[in-house]
Design an enzyme around this catalytic site. Structure first.
Site, PDB file in Angstrom:
ATOM      1  N   ILE A  11      78.551  14.856 -40.366  1.00  0.00           N
ATOM      2  CA  ILE A  11      79.623  13.875 -40.550  1.00  0.00           C
ATOM      3  C   ILE A  11      80.429  13.751 -39.261  1.00  0.00           C
ATOM      4  O   ILE A  11      80.949  14.742 -38.766  1.00  0.00           O
ATOM      5  CB  ILE A  11      80.570  14.316 -41.691  1.00  0.00           C
ATOM      6  CG1 ILE A  11      79.784  14.553 -42.983  1.00  0.00           C
ATOM      7  CG2 ILE A  11      81.663  13.285 -41.906  1.00  0.00           C
ATOM      8  CD1 ILE A  11      80.620  15.176 -44.093  1.00  0.00           C
ATOM      9  N   LEU A  54      70.877  27.567 -26.257  1.00  0.00           N
ATOM     10  CA  LEU A  54      70.963  28.966 -26.686  1.00  0.00           C
ATOM     11  C   LEU A  54      70.795  28.995 -28.201  1.00  0.00           C
ATOM     12  O   LEU A  54      71.636  28.459 -28.924  1.00  0.00           O
ATOM     13  CB  LEU A  54      72.325  29.567 -26.315  1.00  0.00           C
ATOM     14  CG  LEU A  54      72.735  29.526 -24.835  1.00  0.00           C
ATOM     15  CD1 LEU A  54      74.126  30.174 -24.652  1.00  0.00           C
ATOM     16  CD2 LEU A  54      71.704  30.253 -23.963  1.00  0.00           C
ATOM     17  N   GLY A  87      72.847  22.242 -42.732  1.00  0.00           N
ATOM     18  CA  GLY A  87      71.416  22.015 -42.730  1.00  0.00           C
ATOM     19  C   GLY A  87      70.912  21.702 -41.342  1.00  0.00           C
ATOM     20  O   GLY A  87      71.654  21.264 -40.471  1.00  0.00           O
ATOM     21  N   LYS A 122      86.983  25.897 -40.210  1.00  0.00           N
ATOM     22  CA  LYS A 122      86.818  24.452 -40.035  1.00  0.00           C
ATOM     23  C   LYS A 122      88.170  23.746 -40.109  1.00  0.00           C
ATOM     24  O   LYS A 122      88.425  22.798 -39.359  1.00  0.00           O
ATOM     25  CB  LYS A 122      85.865  23.909 -41.091  1.00  0.00           C
ATOM     26  CG  LYS A 122      84.426  24.420 -40.877  1.00  0.00           C
ATOM     27  CD  LYS A 122      83.563  24.187 -42.109  1.00  0.00           C
ATOM     28  CE  LYS A 122      82.131  24.650 -41.872  1.00  0.00           C
ATOM     29  NZ  LYS A 122      81.373  24.714 -43.152  1.00  0.00           N
TER      30      LYS A 122
END
Lengths: 428, 428
Positions: free
Chosen positions: A136, A9, A303, A205
């Site tokens: 990461i 999606l 990114g 986060k």
């Protein structure tokens, strides 16, 4: 070789990076998994839009249910973002027997727990590495490699936009507003920068990281957040003279009594702190375990390809579980329900910068107020300004935030004090 | 709750850390795994020896086969070290149906491949996180989270002893020999420091890391290694003036033509390099993937609890696989057979420090020799010494090692050159 069908999606920044990696590294991935990962369908909002990756147009659909409800698809990768309609999409996909990979931090921070529960009930995988710190591998590390530890603290630079702005301000002596404008021009900050510069993105986060670290769901709404709009070039310069860098820090602690604390705030970090040299758009997360000690993970926090790397890593882990008939191998690890310590109880060192009349006894009168509020002083530096004023910079010993704020309220009303310019936490 | 029985070989530094973590965090580990991890037997060399951890004496045996051959034991943790007799022990354990966890870098570097093959054939797990960089979860990251990447380079500081010595030399301006003696006195270096200071320990770890990174077994004997005995305080001071730190680096590259290169050597790292600020006994590994870019992992590279953390993480991963009936879920990933580029083909920048007569044309005569050997110069700094000599420090552009060595052979015999003190690689 066995084929495992994947549905996706969203084909934006992360989606196109994911598809590109699956295309370019297809052979290596098949060898490593022992099965071929085949993208069967991709749902997009606009079929006509140009994409950053070459995709067979026959794979595209603008109806997400063609992906969600396709019985051949074994793994659904949700790379859209936002709570609605993704929450409903993922619940429906789990109930129809799909394994899930997502990079959706807001969704996971706001209602990750019930999605993970649903997946566990269905004995399906639910992976979310791409939701925090791009490529990461911090989530897998906490759920698996560090699972022998009781984690006491997690602390990170998890927002690339603010780290880029603070790095530029540090290197160029520039102020916030022009640096933000520049970052927007260069594509490092969004037109509406609120989510980044006011700390919301970092709070999402941190809610995810601290839930994993302490085995207890942390509601993102309960994570106090302070952004970087108020950081001035002068604060950065003064901090440098004192041996510190200013960074936007997401940090959470688990105390010996079992309670947790989590907070996003700018902080002065000593130059020797492992996070102090994390610059530009890079992210880093420091985990403090009772056995392993301090471990730090560093890399690109956003990114297309870095986040795509995290998504593809999750797809591979899920595919390996499918091949081994072991989906649901690691379920939700929030098996505790820890209390959250109120923010007023938080203790830390503080930096305070103010302007006051350059006269005898002014310093002492301010110092007395700190004393009245039980805030003790580690260091003070006074510097004459042009005119009859002085800049005074204080660093306190560990104090409670509400004590400091009480003191600053009184100090700001002292006749000799013209302005309290800033107060910022200091990490050790 | 289901019990999973563990047998341990060795109760030294790593063994006692492992047992301590299993004891102290038992409840959390059971919750995370969904099964209880029970240490059933531990083989030791000397039953009478005092241990760093409280263990029921009834668990101890001095006959390793009581552990290896116990049919109830599902996971064998080998924490002894060395190739013999561990290699035979582990093969026998695998053949009798056990899953393996090891922290044995020498064994894995020298004959890891056939052990991993044997485990795969038996559909058993074989984990080795503790063999490289202590508690840093670098092996799981490369095998799992980063598995979507083609890894192009891996580079690390993987030996704590040499990093401690170089850090002390840097901070104190001290020379190698007294710093080593001090490190031995403090327990940071062994009585026979050969394995650490001559680069063998780092070469074992690099063989393991590069095999995982490039999916092709790297024989540790083929990893050229250079230690730090020849690094002088003056080199460190000159490097600092040039903006570099000197570190013992383990690095390996995979070239576009499919060939590999691996080498352990001291190197000048620019101050801004992520590895340059890794100090004391800390380790760090930088991985460069085609999708993720640069990711770095940092932490304690040795010690009872940090390495124990890696071993317990592996025990948990294995136990989860046992619970899910999925042992052997990820097998050996060395499915390629890449050629190893000979060391003479390696290109890098070099630092050269020499003493020569402080006279006209001496610099030019040396520079001409570099030119004859195709070594071009990036920078040169000359400094007058007391007497009639000068210290000349050269940094070359990228050159082949055998070209540089050819030039230095001629240069050292020039009448005006009294001594070529050192040459060291320079990383970018």
């Amino acid at each position: 070789m066995r084929q495992i069908k994947i549905g996706i999606l969203g084909l934006g920044v992360v989606g196109s990076g994911t598809v590109r990696i699956l295309q370019e590294n297809a052979e290596a991935i098949s060898r490593r998994v022992g099965a071929e990962l085949v993208v069967k369908k991709i749902a997009v909002r606009n079929l006509a839009k140009d994409r950053d990756v070459a995709v067979d147009p026959a794979l595209l659909t603008d109806n997400p249910f063609e992906v969600i409800d396709d019985p051949e698809i074994e793994i659904l990768a949700e790379l859209v973002g936002g709570v609605d309609p993704c929450h409903g999409f993922l619940l429906r996909a789990i109930q129809s027997g799909k394994n899930i990979v997502t990079a959706n931090k807001e969704l996971m921070a706001k209602s990750g727990h019930d999605l993970l529960d649903a997946a566990q009930l269905a004995q399906k995988d639910f992976f979310l590495e791409g939701s925090v710190a791009g490529g990461i591998p911090i989530i897998a590390a906490m759920k698996e490699s560090l699972a022998g530890n009781n984690i006491k603290e997690v602390m990170g630079i998890v927002n690339g936009t603010t780290n880029y702005i603070l790095t530029r301000m540090t290197e160029e002596g520039a102020d916030f507003a022009p640096t933000l404008a520049d970052a927007q021009r260069l594509g490092y900050a969004e037109a509406d920068p609120t989510s980044d510069v006011d700390g919301h993105d970092a709070a999402y986060k941190l809610a995810i990281l601290s839930s994993l670290a302490f085995n207890s769901t942390v509601n993102e709404e309960k994570v106090p957040r302070q952004g970087i709009r108020h950081i001035q070039a002068r604060d950065i310069a003064v901090a440098r003279d004192l041996g510190y860098k200013i960074k936007l820090i997401a940090s959470a602690q688990c105390h010996p009594d079992g309670s947790m604390q989590a907070r996003v705030h700018p902080a002065l970090l000593p130059n020797k702190h492992p996070l102090a040299s994390v610059n530009d758009v890079f992210n880093a997360v420091l985990v403090r375990g009772d056995a392993v000690g301090d471990v730090m993970f560093y890399g690109r926090g956003a990114g297309s390809l870095p986040t795509g790397s995290a998504v593809v890593g999750d797809l591979i882990a899920c595919a390996r579980n499918i091949v081994s008939n072991a989906t649901g191998r690691v379920g939700c690890t929030c098996y505790l329900s820890r209390p959250m310590l109120p923010s007023e109880q938080a203790q830390s060192k503080f930096y305070v910068r103010l302007h006051a009349l350059d006269k005898p006894k002014v310093l002492a009168s301010i110092a007395n107020v700190y004393g009245d509020f039980d805030v003790s002083i580690e260091s003070v530096v006074q510097r004459a300004l042009p005119g009859d004023e002085a800049e005074i910079v204080w660093v306190t010993h560990k104090s409670r935030e509400h004590h400091l704020l009480g003191a600053l309220d009184v100090i700001s009303r002292l006749p000799a004090v013209s302005k309290v310019h800033n107060w910022i936490r200091v990490e050790e």
